[in-house]
Design a protein around this motif. Structure first.
Motif, PDB file in Angstrom:
ATOM      1  N   VAL A  19      48.529  47.558  47.898  1.00  0.00           N
ATOM      2  CA  VAL A  19      48.074  46.391  46.779  1.00  0.00           C
ATOM      3  C   VAL A  19      49.049  44.932  47.290  1.00  0.00           C
ATOM      4  CG1 VAL A  19      47.190  44.756  45.054  1.00  0.00           C
ATOM      5  CG2 VAL A  19      46.866  47.864  45.849  1.00  0.00           C
ATOM      6  N   VAL A  20      48.296  43.953  48.195  1.00  0.00           N
ATOM      7  CA  VAL A  20      49.073  42.969  48.460  1.00  0.00           C
ATOM      8  C   VAL A  20      48.281  41.498  47.714  1.00  0.00           C
ATOM      9  CG1 VAL A  20      49.838  43.594  50.933  1.00  0.00           C
ATOM     10  CG2 VAL A  20      47.464  42.341  50.478  1.00  0.00           C
ATOM     11  N   GLN A  21      47.324  41.890  47.194  1.00  0.00           N
ATOM     12  CA  GLN A  21      46.485  40.107  46.508  1.00  0.00           C
ATOM     13  C   GLN A  21      45.496  41.050  45.985  1.00  0.00           C
ATOM     14  OE1 GLN A  21      45.609  37.180  49.081  1.00  0.00           O
ATOM     15  NE2 GLN A  21      43.527  36.724  47.806  1.00  0.00           N
ATOM     16  N   ILE A  22      44.619  40.492  44.774  1.00  0.00           N
ATOM     17  CA  ILE A  22      44.485  40.895  43.240  1.00  0.00           C
ATOM     18  C   ILE A  22      43.236  39.556  43.083  1.00  0.00           C
ATOM     19  CG2 ILE A  22      45.567  40.772  41.661  1.00  0.00           C
ATOM     20  CD1 ILE A  22      44.112  43.363  40.445  1.00  0.00           C
ATOM     21  N   TYR A  55      36.121  31.575  34.717  1.00  0.00           N
ATOM     22  CA  TYR A  55      37.648  32.055  35.065  1.00  0.00           C
ATOM     23  C   TYR A  55      37.902  32.466  37.051  1.00  0.00           C
ATOM     24  CZ  TYR A  55      38.432  31.269  30.268  1.00  0.00           C
ATOM     25  OH  TYR A  55      37.835  31.113  29.309  1.00  0.00           O
ATOM     26  N   ASP A  56      38.660  32.002  37.417  1.00  0.00           N
ATOM     27  CA  ASP A  56      38.707  33.027  38.760  1.00  0.00           C
ATOM     28  C   ASP A  56      40.864  33.359  38.643  1.00  0.00           C
ATOM     29  OD1 ASP A  56      36.649  32.912  40.197  1.00  0.00           O
ATOM     30  OD2 ASP A  56      36.239  30.620  40.254  1.00  0.00           O
ATOM     31  N   ALA A  57      41.113  34.175  38.987  1.00  0.00           N
ATOM     32  CA  ALA A  57      42.460  33.982  38.921  1.00  0.00           C
ATOM     33  C   ALA A  57      42.692  35.435  40.275  1.00  0.00           C
ATOM     34  CB  ALA A  57      43.289  35.235  37.517  1.00  0.00           C
ATOM     35  N   THR A  58      43.648  34.631  41.124  1.00  0.00           N
ATOM     36  CA  THR A  58      44.187  35.208  42.325  1.00  0.00           C
ATOM     37  C   THR A  58      45.755  35.414  42.163  1.00  0.00           C
ATOM     38  OG1 THR A  58      42.341  34.210  43.785  1.00  0.00           O
ATOM     39  CG2 THR A  58      44.211  35.043  44.732  1.00  0.00           C
ATOM     40  N   ILE A  59      45.983  36.896  42.908  1.00  0.00           N
ATOM     41  CA  ILE A  59      47.587  36.610  43.131  1.00  0.00           C
ATOM     42  C   ILE A  59      48.157  37.593  43.930  1.00  0.00           C
ATOM     43  CG2 ILE A  59      48.235  38.449  40.812  1.00  0.00           C
ATOM     44  CD1 ILE A  59      50.550  36.833  40.144  1.00  0.00           C
ATOM     45  N   THR A  60      48.958  36.704  44.878  1.00  0.00           N
ATOM     46  CA  THR A  60      49.382  37.804  46.120  1.00  0.00           C
ATOM     47  C   THR A  60      50.474  38.545  45.270  1.00  0.00           C
ATOM     48  OG1 THR A  60      50.576  35.954  47.038  1.00  0.00           O
ATOM     49  CG2 THR A  60      47.856  36.454  47.391  1.00  0.00           C
ATOM     50  N   ARG A  61      51.419  39.096  46.321  1.00  0.00           N
ATOM     51  CA  ARG A  61      52.676  39.951  46.481  1.00  0.00           C
ATOM     52  C   ARG A  61      53.552  39.050  46.070  1.00  0.00           C
ATOM     53  NH1 ARG A  61      54.423  45.454  45.964  1.00  0.00           N
ATOM     54  NH2 ARG A  61      51.912  46.204  46.108  1.00  0.00           N
ATOM     55  N   PRO A  74      61.726  41.782  35.397  1.00  0.00           N
ATOM     56  CA  PRO A  74      60.501  41.653  35.576  1.00  0.00           C
ATOM     57  C   PRO A  74      60.539  43.003  35.404  1.00  0.00           C
ATOM     58  CG  PRO A  74      61.386  40.457  37.094  1.00  0.00           C
ATOM     59  CD  PRO A  74      62.487  41.214  36.335  1.00  0.00           C
ATOM     60  N   LEU A  75      58.420  43.218  35.573  1.00  0.00           N
ATOM     61  CA  LEU A  75      58.103  44.500  35.885  1.00  0.00           C
ATOM     62  C   LEU A  75      57.714  44.003  37.767  1.00  0.00           C
ATOM     63  CD1 LEU A  75      54.670  43.860  34.005  1.00  0.00           C
ATOM     64  CD2 LEU A  75      57.216  45.488  33.646  1.00  0.00           C
ATOM     65  N   SER A  76      57.295  45.585  37.962  1.00  0.00           N
ATOM     66  CA  SER A  76      56.819  45.405  39.930  1.00  0.00           C
ATOM     67  C   SER A  76      56.070  45.180  40.197  1.00  0.00           C
ATOM     68  CB  SER A  76      57.702  46.750  40.473  1.00  0.00           C
ATOM     69  OG  SER A  76      56.291  47.531  39.691  1.00  0.00           O
ATOM     70  N   PHE A  77      55.455  44.404  41.253  1.00  0.00           N
ATOM     71  CA  PHE A  77      54.465  44.031  41.637  1.00  0.00           C
ATOM     72  C   PHE A  77      53.054  44.964  41.408  1.00  0.00           C
ATOM     73  CE2 PHE A  77      50.678  43.217  43.802  1.00  0.00           C
ATOM     74  CZ  PHE A  77      50.269  42.236  43.694  1.00  0.00           C
ATOM     75  N   ASP A  78      53.213  46.124  41.525  1.00  0.00           N
ATOM     76  CA  ASP A  78      52.766  47.217  41.148  1.00  0.00           C
ATOM     77  C   ASP A  78      52.554  47.412  39.387  1.00  0.00           C
ATOM     78  OD1 ASP A  78      51.913  47.882  44.000  1.00  0.00           O
ATOM     79  OD2 ASP A  78      54.230  48.720  43.907  1.00  0.00           O
ATOM     80  N   ALA A  79      53.284  47.756  38.808  1.00  0.00           N
ATOM     81  CA  ALA A  79      53.592  48.031  37.259  1.00  0.00           C
ATOM     82  C   ALA A  79      52.995  46.406  36.496  1.00  0.00           C
ATOM     83  CB  ALA A  79      54.710  48.260  36.450  1.00  0.00           C
TER      84      ALA A  79
END
Length: 170
Positions: A19-22, A55-61, A74-79
């Motif tokens: 996963v690189v973006q959600i 609402y719109d939310a986008t977060i990349t790795r 912090p949590l890892s991106f995958d977690a």
């Protein structure tokens, strides 16, 4: 008052399947019904009012890595993604909620403490503080210990409180 919502989730992966973006698009409609009656006439009038929020939310790795650079443990991106999904969606499938709870319960105590929840939420809501988190937790804290066991965490997700914590900031 009736609350209706829809959530659209788009997950972007690289060629290796990572996963690189959600992206999340969240639409909320609140229907408020009011009943009024005249003072001289006993006729009731019912009004329906709809209030819409999107609402719109986008977060990349990469964004995530930059955001957590200065956070302690912090949590890892995958977690992070494993926890984010049930929070935003307000529901879950198969073992998603157990996995999210286990991810946040970093000391394996069987409950999620404020500090553990703080390792996840400030990434999406940088204005949230300990007092605000305690107020949200109190809404589901059936045994009044200030922490969330699995059932309380489940209630937080299913009642949309987790989504409120995140979306009220967006």
């Amino acid at each position: 008052m009736d609350l209706e919502y829809s959530v659209i989730e788009n997950v972007h992966r690289n060629r290796a399947g990572q996963v690189v973006q959600i992206d999340y698009q969240f639409d909320e409609t609140v229907v408020v019904e009011t009943v009024t009656s005249g003072s001289t006439v006993s006729i009731a009038k019912q009004n329906r009012e709809k209030r819409n929020r999107t609402y719109d939310a986008t977060i990349t790795r990469e964004q995530y890595q930059n955001l957590v650079r200065n956070l302690k443990n912090p949590l890892s991106f995958d977690a992070f993604i494993n926890v984010l999904r049930p929070f935003i969606m307000g529901f879950y499938s198969s073992d998603e909620l157990e996995r999210a709870f286990s991810t946040l319960d970093r000391d394996r105590s069987g409950s999620i403490h404020i500090d553990e929840l703080s390792s996840f939420l400030p990434i999406l809501n940088d204005t949230i503080n300990g007092d605000a988190l305690r107020d949200y937790i109190r809404k589901v804290d059936e045994n009044f210990d200030g922490n969330m066991n699995y059932d309380e965490f489940r209630a937080l997700v299913l009642r949309g409180i987790g989504r409120d914590i995140i979306c009220n900031h967006l």
